[in-house]
Design an enzyme around this catalytic site. Sequence first.
Site, PDB file in Angstrom:
ATOM      1  N   GLU A  90      -8.746  -5.119  -5.444  1.00 34.60           N
ATOM      2  CA  GLU A  90      -8.243  -4.774  -5.288  1.00 34.60           C
ATOM      3  C   GLU A  90      -7.981  -3.108  -5.633  1.00 34.60           C
ATOM      4  OE1 GLU A  90      -4.091  -5.522  -6.838  1.00 34.60           O
ATOM      5  OE2 GLU A  90      -3.896  -3.831  -5.284  1.00 34.60           O
ATOM      6  N   ASP A  91      -9.254  -3.102  -6.103  1.00 31.56           N
ATOM      7  CA  ASP A  91      -9.835  -1.728  -6.492  1.00 31.56           C
ATOM      8  C   ASP A  91     -11.238  -1.395  -6.123  1.00 31.56           C
ATOM      9  OD1 ASP A  91      -7.072  -1.486  -7.795  1.00 31.56           O
ATOM     10  OD2 ASP A  91      -8.121  -1.710  -9.480  1.00 31.56           O
TER      11      ASP A  91
END
Length: 722
Positions: A90-91
Amino acid sequence: MLEIADPIELERPQDKLIRRLCATLSGYLDPSQIDQCVRAYEVGAAAHAGQFRKSGEAYICHPVSVAISLAEMRMDANGIMAALLHDVIEDTPVSKKELADQFGAEVAELVDGVTKLSKIDSKSHAEAQAENVRKMFLAMAKDLRVIIVKLADRLHNMQTLGVMPPAKKRRIARETLDIYAPIANRLGMNNIRQKLEALSFEAMYPMRHAVLNSAVKKARGNRRKIVDIIESTIKNRLHEAAIKCDVAGREKNLYSIYKKMLNKKISLADVFDVYAFRIFCENVDTCYRVLGVMHNLYKPIPGRFKDYIALPKANGYQSLHSILMGPYGVPIEIQIRTHEMHRMSESGIAAHWLYKSDDDKTESFQDRANEWLRDLLEIQKSAGDSLEFIDNLKVDLFPQEVFIFTPQGSIIKLPRGATIIDFAYAVHTDLGNACVSARIDKQLVPLQTKLENGVTVEVITASWARPNPLWLNYVITAKARSGIRNYLKHFKQQEAISLGRRLLEKELQAMHLHLEHISKTKIQALLQIMSKLSLDDLLEDIGLGNKMPFLVAKRIAQDDMNASIKLNDNEQAQRKPLVIKGTEGMVITLAKCCRPIPGDSIIGYFNPGKGIVVHHHECRNSSVVRKKQTNWLDVEWSQDVTGDFSVEIRIEILNQRGALATIASTISEQNSNIENVTVVDQDDRICVDLITLTVKDRVHLAKIMRRLKELSIVLKITRIKA
Ligand code: MN
């Protein structure tokens, strides 16, 4: 790069945390597995380098903390690695594939699963739909560990809410109470549920929490002495009886105290007026022996003893409960259970799986869930009234449904295998009737796309769109099916009525009559003769080809003086043909045998129940039907026809490499689409094909055929007219 090494200052928070994690892991994992976890930590730390939590800590502290709480639950090595890497997809730029390459497909799948849940998490969803969000979570988890990692993730986020602005804190806390705590509860994970509830309570009502907390602390301080006396009395008595067991004072958590006060409208003193202890034993026999000793020590209060070992609660909870009259008249609540029962009540489905000795890694979420349910059933056999609870759980863990977001964030529940069309009709019939395509998570997709859990679907509509009978092949919900059918039926009816009106008007005109000038009484009489309820009914029948407009018009004219006079010279009068565009829809259709196109001379044939079928004048079928004179009708093309019309050509070409490709490109250069090609005959030299293509009109077709004839490979070309 030069760094001044100072061994004391070098100890960063994450170093401390990873040491703590390794220490916990060494309690149950092999050194080689711990090495792998450390490697996952290193990759995670490198990926998150330069990212910081709101608190100012390096970001990697968060995944390590999540991993620690999972290690305390004895999560397996892959689960721990997934926890350490749970935010990288995700990041950070690290991809699922890279994770699979480095740590194996299982870890990559777990991280991917957590990422997908996080996406749902961040979608704004209506509070009223919490139950559907919970089900969506469970439906999406292909592996139980995904849920457990996600719960641990949320727990740590709740523990570190401190620095967030109050409004955001409240929102996250609300979500935790609505979604995460109930999921933990459903899976029997009481320990994590209570922690989530306590933290949410504090974040949502900081003042109430503070007041209650200090009141409880004060009360506890006052009671300390009595608690100590009771605890040592119990321990001594059990020791004398030579029973091996553990005794612990039990503190009720603030949230449950708060809820009790709220629901039962009682004061803190009333909630708190009980001294609670838990006694943990090796086995069931010992539990009952302890119970005997306790009832001998302090008198039990009648009617307050409950045997949840023999008759477990619906969720599998087992324990002996009794309330005793203690010294100084204080009531004492005791719970007696085995260590195993305690683990079950604290960790539920997770205990079942995490504490199991045989580690068959191939078991899927569903297998494990199944096993858990089987065990619950086993425990329940004697109780008998909990089947409903287990049935409900079964639906949650083995869902037959998918949960789809609308762009506004509400959730639509559909059966598995449902398509965009089902979704559109589920939202609103009008949306279904007007849909043309859709976006799933911003990507354009066709209408027959099957929907997956957790996606956001945006339906694209058009004012000209209408349901296609083919859709019936793609839908599985009754709502969509009946929506499409109703529309088609209604649509065909409307079309038939308006065609019927045109046809009747045309016939009447030839007799110098107008439908609107005919008196109501006359129409009524006509309807009675024809046994029709309304004029629309009659017109529909005409439009569908069940009644000949000429005969109906004649009947109207019969006793009309004006008309009957003119009727004679009308016999010779040319009736004006019906003007068609070919794109009317369902009651005027173009014959498939001869495929007439604008510019062709055409005739219409009344096909009972279906309306008018338009044939080419030269069509062999039409020459047959023309013998039955009353069933056919003059038609002609409207001046302003637009659209693409299918036409079939037969083409003989030299059988050589690339010949068909040349034909195809020549056709498409002329702005025509090929709909179908069939090879009907073929030898070494010649190949005969039937090609269905689209044209605007005769002129367009002629141009295409001319171009094709100019090709050296084309020997002969003809249009098929039946
Ligand atoms: Mn996280």
